[in-house]
Every structure is written in C-alpha cells, then in structure tokens.
Design a protein around this motif. Structure first.
Motif, PDB file in Angstrom:
ATOM      1  N   VAL A  19       0.847  -1.204   0.000  1.00 35.65           N
ATOM      2  CA  VAL A  19       0.000   0.000   0.000  1.00 35.65           C
ATOM      3  C   VAL A  19       0.879   1.250   0.000  1.00 35.65           C
ATOM      4  N   ALA A  20       1.935   1.236   0.798  1.00 35.59           N
ATOM      5  CA  ALA A  20       2.834   2.396   0.873  1.00 35.59           C
ATOM      6  C   ALA A  20       3.468   2.675  -0.489  1.00 35.59           C
ATOM      7  N   GLU A  21       3.845   1.630  -1.218  1.00 40.48           N
ATOM      8  CA  GLU A  21       4.414   1.832  -2.554  1.00 40.48           C
ATOM      9  C   GLU A  21       3.426   2.564  -3.457  1.00 40.48           C
ATOM     10  N   GLU A  22       2.160   2.165  -3.404  1.00 46.16           N
ATOM     11  CA  GLU A  22       1.132   2.821  -4.222  1.00 46.16           C
ATOM     12  C   GLU A  22       0.897   4.261  -3.774  1.00 46.16           C
ATOM     13  N   GLN A  35      -3.578   7.157   5.950  1.00 42.98           N
ATOM     14  CA  GLN A  35      -4.229   6.586   4.771  1.00 42.98           C
ATOM     15  C   GLN A  35      -3.626   5.223   4.434  1.00 42.98           C
ATOM     16  N   ILE A  36      -2.325   5.108   4.570  1.00 41.92           N
ATOM     17  CA  ILE A  36      -1.655   3.825   4.330  1.00 41.92           C
ATOM     18  C   ILE A  36      -2.210   2.781   5.298  1.00 41.92           C
ATOM     19  N   LEU A  58      10.053   5.229   3.630  1.00 38.77           N
ATOM     20  CA  LEU A  58      10.559   5.599   2.304  1.00 38.77           C
ATOM     21  C   LEU A  58      11.722   4.705   1.888  1.00 38.77           C
ATOM     22  N   GLU A  59      12.578   4.374   2.834  1.00 37.65           N
ATOM     23  CA  GLU A  59      13.697   3.486   2.523  1.00 37.65           C
ATOM     24  C   GLU A  59      13.197   2.104   2.115  1.00 37.65           C
ATOM     25  N   ALA A  60      12.192   1.594   2.819  1.00 37.21           N
ATOM     26  CA  ALA A  60      11.638   0.281   2.479  1.00 37.21           C
ATOM     27  C   ALA A  60      10.973   0.311   1.104  1.00 37.21           C
ATOM     28  N   VAL A  61      10.222   1.384   0.827  1.00 38.12           N
ATOM     29  CA  VAL A  61       9.554   1.528  -0.466  1.00 38.12           C
ATOM     30  C   VAL A  61      10.581   1.621  -1.593  1.00 38.12           C
ATOM     31  N   ARG A 101       8.521   8.631  -7.287  1.00 32.62           N
ATOM     32  CA  ARG A 101       8.241   9.673  -6.288  1.00 32.62           C
ATOM     33  C   ARG A 101       8.605   9.153  -4.905  1.00 32.62           C
ATOM     34  N   GLY A 102       9.231   9.997  -4.137  1.00 29.02           N
ATOM     35  CA  GLY A 102       9.630   9.621  -2.789  1.00 29.02           C
ATOM     36  C   GLY A 102      11.071   9.170  -2.702  1.00 29.02           C
TER      37      GLY A 102
END
Length: 188
Positions: A19-22, A35-36, A58-61, A101-102
């Motif tokens: 979800v975080a990636e999206e 929201q995540i 952000l690092e994980a994504v 992005r990110g």
C-alpha cells in the motif's frame, strides 16, 4: 522484510509495504501514514511499529530501486570511458528519482541525524556502489579530486526536488543535471 516476525506480522508488513508503494507513487514522500494504515486494513500503531519513521518507510519503499541502481553501478564500473560510465550512472539515478516519487526524499539528508552516511540506508548503499565509478574517474583525471558520491547524490536530490512540480519534471531535471555537469562555461 524483517526476519523473526510471526506469520501475521509478516503479512501486515507486506500489505503495508504494498500500500505504501502505491501511496508514495501517487502522493510522493508526503503520503499519509494514516491513509496507508486504513488502506492496508491495520491501525496506525501497526504501521509505526513496522516503520517507526517516515524515512524508514521511504527506505523500504525504495529498496528495490536502490538495489537496481547499485547493480547498474557495478555493471558500469569497468566499462568504457570512466567519466561517461559515471555520468551514465548518475543520469540513471536522476531518472529513477524523477520517476519514483519519494526516492529523492529517501536519499535526502535529515538534519536531525548526526552522520547521514550511516543513518540513511539508501544513500549509504548508493555511495558504496558509486564509489568505484567516481574513484576511477578521479584517477583518470576526468573528475576533480575531492568530489564525493555524497556530493553528487545531494546535487541530484536538490535538482529532483526543485523540479518535481514542473510540467515535464524528467526533462527539466535532466537539463539541470547536464548543466551542473557541464558548468556554466560555453562549450568550445
């Protein structure tokens, strides 16, 4: 994925990360953690337990993209002209940062950290991967001594963050990167 997690915690982690990636792709580094959590069907405390800071999320994504950039640096390390190889890799970093992005935010220095090179997993990985490219270019006299990969990543982050709202952020970021590389002097 962190090791030693129970099966349900692994599922939550994977769902939160997906979800975080999206969300980061859609809204950038400022994506709402609440929201995540809602979209992943977990509480915000669960998100924070797996990702205690926005930077950790952000690092994980960005992990897969960072790995691809590190592999690209290794592929270019012994090829052709050292300056061209380094610039090709840096152009790839710019392109990835614009398209993902990110990622620029994941690479940026957080002034609250004592030692950014060791605190920022994404930057540290890129610095390690890019170092052989830069070292070879310096040895060949193609890049000035004293330039570091951290300097170059900071330059790229600044360019990407400054151009993300342009109608054509990729084109604008690439132009500014090329301008920074060439300098302001007219070409002879």
């Amino acid at each position: 994925m962190p090791e030693g997690l129970r099966a349900d915690a692994r599922r939550n982690y994977a769902r939160i990360l997906a979800v975080a990636e999206e969300e980061v792709a859609a809204h950038g580094a400022g994506a709402s953690l609440e929201q995540i959590a809602r979209t992943a069907g977990v509480g915000s405390a669960t998100v924070r337990r797996h990702f205690p800071t926005r930077q950790a999320l952000l690092e994980a994504v960005s992990r897969k993209r960072i790995e691809a950039l590190c592999n690209r640096a290794r592929d270019l390390a012994g090829s052709g002209d050292s300056r061209d190889a380094m610039l090709e890799w840096l152009s790839d970093v710019v392109a990835y940062c614009v398209s993902a992005r990110g990622l620029a935010a994941a690479l940026s220095y957080d002034g609250n950290r004592a030692d950014p090179a060791h605190e920022n997993v994404c930057s540290a990985a890129l610095e390690e991967a890019g170092d052989p490219l830069l070292r070879r270019a310096v040895e060949d006299g193609a890049v000035a001594k004293g330039v570091t990969v951290a300097d170059l990543i900071t330059l790229i982050v600044g360019i990407v963050l400054a151009t993300e709202s342009y109608p054509d952020p990729a084109g604008r970021a690439d132009r500014l990167f090329r301008l920074a590389v060439a300098g302001l002097s007219p070409q002879s």
